[in-house]
Motif scaffolding. Sequence first.
Motif, short mmCIF file in Angstrom:
data_model
loop_
_atom_site.label_atom_id
_atom_site.label_comp_id
_atom_site.label_asym_id
_atom_site.label_seq_id
_atom_site.Cartn_x
_atom_site.Cartn_y
_atom_site.Cartn_z
N PHE A 54 -4.24 -17.83 5.69
CA PHE A 54 -3.42 -17.53 4.52
C PHE A 54 -3.37 -18.74 3.59
N ILE A 55 -3.15 -19.91 4.13
CA ILE A 55 -3.09 -21.13 3.31
C ILE A 55 -4.44 -21.38 2.65
N LEU A 64 -3.57 -12.57 -3.90
CA LEU A 64 -3.41 -11.12 -3.83
C LEU A 64 -4.16 -10.56 -2.63
N ASP A 65 -5.39 -10.99 -2.44
CA ASP A 65 -6.18 -10.51 -1.30
C ASP A 65 -5.51 -10.85 0.02
N ALA A 66 -5.01 -12.07 0.13
CA ALA A 66 -4.36 -12.49 1.37
C ALA A 66 -3.07 -11.72 1.60
N SER A 67 -2.33 -11.46 0.55
CA SER A 67 -1.05 -10.78 0.68
C SER A 67 -1.22 -9.32 1.08
N LEU A 68 -2.30 -8.70 0.65
CA LEU A 68 -2.50 -7.27 0.97
C LEU A 68 -2.59 -7.04 2.47
N GLY A 69 -3.08 -8.02 3.20
CA GLY A 69 -3.19 -7.87 4.65
C GLY A 69 -1.85 -7.65 5.33
N TYR A 70 -0.79 -8.12 4.74
CA TYR A 70 0.53 -7.97 5.33
C TYR A 70 1.11 -6.57 5.13
N PHE A 71 0.50 -5.78 4.28
CA PHE A 71 1.01 -4.44 4.00
C PHE A 71 0.07 -3.35 4.47
N SER A 72 -0.82 -3.64 5.39
CA SER A 72 -1.89 -2.71 5.69
C SER A 72 -1.66 -1.81 6.90
N GLU A 73 -0.48 -1.81 7.51
CA GLU A 73 -0.31 -0.98 8.70
C GLU A 73 1.09 -0.36 8.76
N PRO A 74 1.26 0.82 8.15
CA PRO A 74 2.58 1.47 8.20
C PRO A 74 2.87 2.03 9.60
N VAL A 81 5.55 5.76 3.09
CA VAL A 81 5.87 6.02 1.69
C VAL A 81 5.90 4.69 0.93
N SER A 82 6.53 3.69 1.52
CA SER A 82 6.57 2.37 0.89
C SER A 82 5.17 1.81 0.72
N PHE A 83 4.35 1.97 1.73
CA PHE A 83 2.96 1.52 1.70
C PHE A 83 2.21 2.21 0.57
N ALA A 84 2.39 3.52 0.43
CA ALA A 84 1.73 4.28 -0.64
C ALA A 84 2.19 3.80 -2.01
#
Length: 110
Positions: A54-55, A64-74, A81-84
């Motif tokens: 991440f660093i 942005l690319d690094a942050s998306l990984g934290y939202f990839s598994e609902p 719904v939040s993920f969508a």
Amino acid sequence: MRPAHRTVWSLLAFAALTLATGQLRALVAALRDRRVVGAMAATGALVSANWVLFIYAVSVGRVLDASLGYFSEPFTAAQAVSFACIWTGLAVFSADAALRASAARGRDRC
């Protein structure tokens, strides 16, 4: 060396919580079990690798690319719904940024 104080404070907080909740015996038993210690070591290594990556991503401008990984598994319907919503917002934001960049390049050519 200055950020090392966070580790010391974390250890002190962990020790205080362990004592306050009466979990000292459980902690000692866990530390005597090689499988548990191995699992904790592997987990620590994975968390460390996650932060290093991440660093690194932040340092090369890929926030942005690094942050998306934290939202990839609902896990729940509400999280799905939040993920969508997050991905829809990111798609709209990205499309808008691409259109603005394209328009700016078009104006620069004239």
